[in-house]
Each structure stands twice: as structure tokens, then as C-alpha cells.
Design a protein around this motif. Structure first.
Motif, PDB file in Angstrom:
ATOM      1  N   ILE A  55      -7.826  -6.701   7.173  1.00 53.44           N
ATOM      2  CA  ILE A  55      -7.166  -7.592   6.408  1.00 53.44           C
ATOM      3  C   ILE A  55      -7.857  -7.871   5.010  1.00 53.44           C
ATOM      4  CG2 ILE A  55      -8.526  -9.633   7.151  1.00 53.44           C
ATOM      5  CD1 ILE A  55      -5.845 -11.131   7.753  1.00 53.44           C
ATOM      6  N   PHE A  56      -9.267  -7.661   4.987  1.00 48.08           N
ATOM      7  CA  PHE A  56      -9.862  -8.104   3.808  1.00 48.08           C
ATOM      8  C   PHE A  56      -9.471  -7.288   2.616  1.00 48.08           C
ATOM      9  CE2 PHE A  56     -12.525 -10.011   7.235  1.00 48.08           C
ATOM     10  CZ  PHE A  56     -12.499 -11.121   6.650  1.00 48.08           C
ATOM     11  N   ILE A  57      -8.838  -5.985   2.711  1.00 48.92           N
ATOM     12  CA  ILE A  57      -8.415  -5.279   1.761  1.00 48.92           C
ATOM     13  C   ILE A  57      -6.872  -5.280   1.847  1.00 48.92           C
ATOM     14  CG2 ILE A  57     -10.312  -3.939   0.769  1.00 48.92           C
ATOM     15  CD1 ILE A  57      -9.640  -1.835   2.895  1.00 48.92           C
ATOM     16  N   HIS A  58      -6.108  -5.232   3.166  1.00 49.97           N
ATOM     17  CA  HIS A  58      -5.183  -4.954   3.069  1.00 49.97           C
ATOM     18  C   HIS A  58      -4.116  -6.179   2.406  1.00 49.97           C
ATOM     19  CE1 HIS A  58      -0.936  -3.902   4.857  1.00 49.97           C
ATOM     20  NE2 HIS A  58      -0.628  -5.210   5.392  1.00 49.97           N
ATOM     21  N   VAL A  59      -4.505  -7.520   2.765  1.00 46.85           N
ATOM     22  CA  VAL A  59      -3.838  -8.460   2.220  1.00 46.85           C
ATOM     23  C   VAL A  59      -4.109  -8.567   0.699  1.00 46.85           C
ATOM     24  CG1 VAL A  59      -3.568 -11.145   2.090  1.00 46.85           C
ATOM     25  CG2 VAL A  59      -3.583  -9.659   4.449  1.00 46.85           C
ATOM     26  N   PRO A  60      -5.305  -8.588   0.308  1.00 47.52           N
ATOM     27  CA  PRO A  60      -5.317  -8.575  -1.235  1.00 47.52           C
ATOM     28  C   PRO A  60      -4.609  -7.435  -2.144  1.00 47.52           C
ATOM     29  CG  PRO A  60      -7.472  -8.939  -0.452  1.00 47.52           C
ATOM     30  CD  PRO A  60      -6.740  -8.604   0.685  1.00 47.52           C
ATOM     31  N   ALA A  61      -4.695  -6.249  -1.511  1.00 43.26           N
ATOM     32  CA  ALA A  61      -3.848  -5.067  -2.069  1.00 43.26           C
ATOM     33  C   ALA A  61      -2.183  -5.209  -2.148  1.00 43.26           C
ATOM     34  CB  ALA A  61      -4.142  -3.713  -1.502  1.00 43.26           C
ATOM     35  N   ALA A  62      -1.890  -5.861  -0.919  1.00 44.66           N
ATOM     36  CA  ALA A  62      -0.317  -6.150  -0.936  1.00 44.66           C
ATOM     37  C   ALA A  62       0.007  -7.268  -1.845  1.00 44.66           C
ATOM     38  CB  ALA A  62      -0.182  -6.669   0.552  1.00 44.66           C
ATOM     39  N   LEU A 106      -0.142   0.104   1.778  1.00 40.11           N
ATOM     40  CA  LEU A 106       0.447   0.908   2.643  1.00 40.11           C
ATOM     41  C   LEU A 106      -0.582   1.596   3.549  1.00 40.11           C
ATOM     42  CD1 LEU A 106       3.605   2.538   0.531  1.00 40.11           C
ATOM     43  CD2 LEU A 106       3.931   0.732   2.562  1.00 40.11           C
ATOM     44  N   TRP A 107      -1.389   2.402   3.176  1.00 43.15           N
ATOM     45  CA  TRP A 107      -2.393   2.981   3.755  1.00 43.15           C
ATOM     46  C   TRP A 107      -3.085   2.309   4.711  1.00 43.15           C
ATOM     47  CZ3 TRP A 107      -4.005   7.963   4.465  1.00 43.15           C
ATOM     48  CH2 TRP A 107      -5.090   8.287   5.050  1.00 43.15           C
ATOM     49  N   THR A 108      -3.566   1.038   4.262  1.00 46.35           N
ATOM     50  CA  THR A 108      -4.426   0.418   5.236  1.00 46.35           C
ATOM     51  C   THR A 108      -3.661  -0.278   6.310  1.00 46.35           C
ATOM     52  OG1 THR A 108      -4.417  -1.542   3.576  1.00 46.35           O
ATOM     53  CG2 THR A 108      -6.410  -0.405   3.401  1.00 46.35           C
TER      54      THR A 108
END
Lengths: 247, 64
Positions: A55-62, A106-108
């Protein structure tokens, strides 16, 4: 202070050259703090175990994949309406970074979906609209690259960018409008967050890190594009001279 | 004062059995972000050199 003077490419080139190191330093700082909180301090999740740490990279990236698109379309629109070179250059400079943010989301997401849902990918509303966002970025860049004259390329691709804006609310509200496998928003302004405080702080710090990264990289790319487009002018020749002297 | 959640490095790397997914996410993200920065820096340096060596050219063929 007259802000409009920075709309001149040579002023913007000099100012952004001074700003990039600060955004980069802030990005590194927030990344280190965010990673220590997210990977080191935050406790595990009762339901998902440690896979939730994605979540710590997925949400910021999204988030950034959508923000960058809106900012890109905004500058493309300003460039189209006012025939402003700098605005158009900012727009095209944001596109690769936005596309990478979309790829990371998408990747994460796939790597999170596999242990959580048992699948890397489903054609549901949230995932599909995010994939369309990636195609919009790629289409925008391809269209711009396909047109020889840079000002004509700016105008044609700006129209595509503006039409594509309609996809952003579809991504954001997809989890409300359709039945989807994807969970609802983790953070919202209207209700209390559904995650623990340490997790929330870590995610917000990582979001700041992604903001700083995107600003620094977009400014770097804008400078390179401006210098390339204007390399025949006196200010650009001087900037080239200074840039090489510093090495 | 907040404490680290993990008691050992091996525990940290294992990520409760989700190491492949967690490190696959963080690793690829790190590679993408670093590569974008390094590519941009190289491109800017190349442009400076090219503009210096070939002042007659108006603009690089492939801008983006």
C-alpha cells in the motif's frame, strides 16, 4: 513579484534549475522516512499480513497517476488556449512520469492482488480504467512524437489529453459506481480513515515523496525539452555554455 | 518512542511469507524511478554536448 516573467522559457530554465535540487532532496528525505515507517515501524495487518505493505507505494503511485494526468491536461489546455510554449512543454514533460506512475500502480496492484485476491489481474472497472489511463498517456506521447512541427504536435496532443480527462473520475469513482474486487478508498475526506494511524502517516509521507519526485523529474524534463526546442537562441547557447562549464 | 516491528533481518526480508510480492513491488518501483532520473540526466548532458558541437541544428529529431 511578477510571476509572469517566469513564463519566458529562459527565466523558467534558470529558476527550475535552482528548484530541482530542493525537490529532489525533499523527495529523498520523505522516501527514507516513509520507508522506515512503512516497512520498519508499522505493524502487520490482521487480515492481509505483510502483503498490505505494498500500500505504501501502490496508493501514492495510483494517486499520482491521476494527479499527473490532470496537471498535464491542465497545462496542455493552457498551452492550447493561450498559445503558450512553456505550458505546452510542461504538459509533454509530465507525460512519461505519469505513465510510469500508472505502470507502478498496475504492477504493484498485480503483486498485491495475487496473494490477496488469488489473481494478478481482473477486468473490473478500477483495473480496466487504470489500464486505459496508461494507454492515454502512451497515445498522448505517441501522437506528440508523430507530428514533426512541435507547436502543431502540442495542439493536436492537447486535444487528446483534454478528452482523456473524462477517464480520471471514472477511475476514482469506479469502486463506488460498480461492483468491483478492488477495495474502496483507504483515505477519504468525508469519513475517518479505515486504516491505523501509523499506516496512514506512512502512506501520507510516501505520498509527499512521490509528489516531490514527480515535481523534480517533470522540471528536469521540462528544462531539457526547453533547451532542445530553443537551442538556436542566444539564451539557450549561453545556458549550454554554462551547463558544460559546470561539469 | 516507536520501535521497529521486526526482531531480525531474516524476518524483515521474509515479510511474513510475502517477501516475493513486497520486494517485487518495492524493487521494481525503485528501479523505475532511479532509471528515469539517470536517463534524464544522461539526456540533458548529451543535449548540452550536442548543442555545443552542432550549433547549426535547430532541434533534436526525437524530442520526447
Amino acid at each position: 513579484m511578477n510571476w509572469f516573467k517566469y513564463a519566458a522559457p529562459q527565466r523558467f530554465y534558470a529558476l527550475s534549475g535552482r528548484l530541482v535540487p530542493w525537490f529532489a532532496a525533499a523527495g529523498v528525505l520523505f522516501t527514507v522516512v516513509g520507508l522506515v515507517i512503512g516497512l520498519g515501524i508499522a505493524p502487520t495487518d490482521a487480515q492481509q499480513g505483510d502483503s498490505y505493505r505494498i500500500i505504501f507505494i501502490h496508493v501514492p503511485a495510483a494517486w499520482m497517476s491521476m494527479f499527473v494526468y490532470l496537471i498535464m491536461a491542465f497545462w496542455a489546455g493552457i498551452g492550447l488556449m493561450f498559445n503558450a510554449r512553456l505550458a505546452s512543454t510542461l504538459a509533454i514533460a509530465l507525460a512519461p512520469t505519469g505513465a510510469w506512475m500508472t505502470f507502478i500502480a498496475l504492477w504493484t496492484g498485480a503483486l498485491w492482488g495475487r496473494p490477496t485476491w488469488g489473481t494478478w489481474w481482473v477486468w473490473d472497472a478500477r483495473l480496466t480504467s487504470e489500464l486505459i489511463l496508461l494507454f492515454l498517456y502512451i497515445g498522448y506521447m505517441a501522437l506528440h512524437a508523430a507530428i514533426e512541427d512541435p507547436r502543431r504536435a502540442d495542439r493536436a496532443s492537447a486535444l487528446l489529453a483534454l478528452v482523456g480527462v473524462v477517464n480520471v473520475p471514472i477511475i476514482y469513482f469506479s469502486v463506488k459506481w460498480w461492483n468491483t474486487l478492488h477495495q474502496g478508498a483507504s483515505v477519504s475526506l468525508s469519513k475517518a480513515p479505515t486504516i491505523a494511524t501509523t499506516m496512514l502517516v506512512g502512506m501520507l509521507v510516501m505520498s509527499l515523496a512521490f509528489w516531490m519526485y514527480c515535481i523534480a523529474v517533470a522540471l528536469m524534463r521540462t528544462r531539457t525539452l526547453l533547451l532542445d526546442r530553443e537551442r538556436h537562441t542566444a539564451w539557450a547557447r549561453q545556458a549550454v555554455h554554462q551547463g558544460l562549464g559546470a561539469k | 518512542m516507536m520501535n521497529l516491528y521486526w526482531s531480525s533481518w531474516s524476518e524483515f526480508l521474509a515479510m511474513g511469507g510475502y517477501g516475493l510480492y513486497v520486494w517485487g513491488s518495492f524493487g521494481v518501483t525503485a528501479v523505475v524511478l532511479l532509471a528515469e532520473v539517470l536517463a534524464l540526466r544522461a539526456r540533458h548532458r548529451n543535449l548540452l554536448r550536442d548543442a555545443h558541437d552542432n550549433p547549426e541544428i535547430e532541434r533534436s529529431e526525437h524530442e520526447t
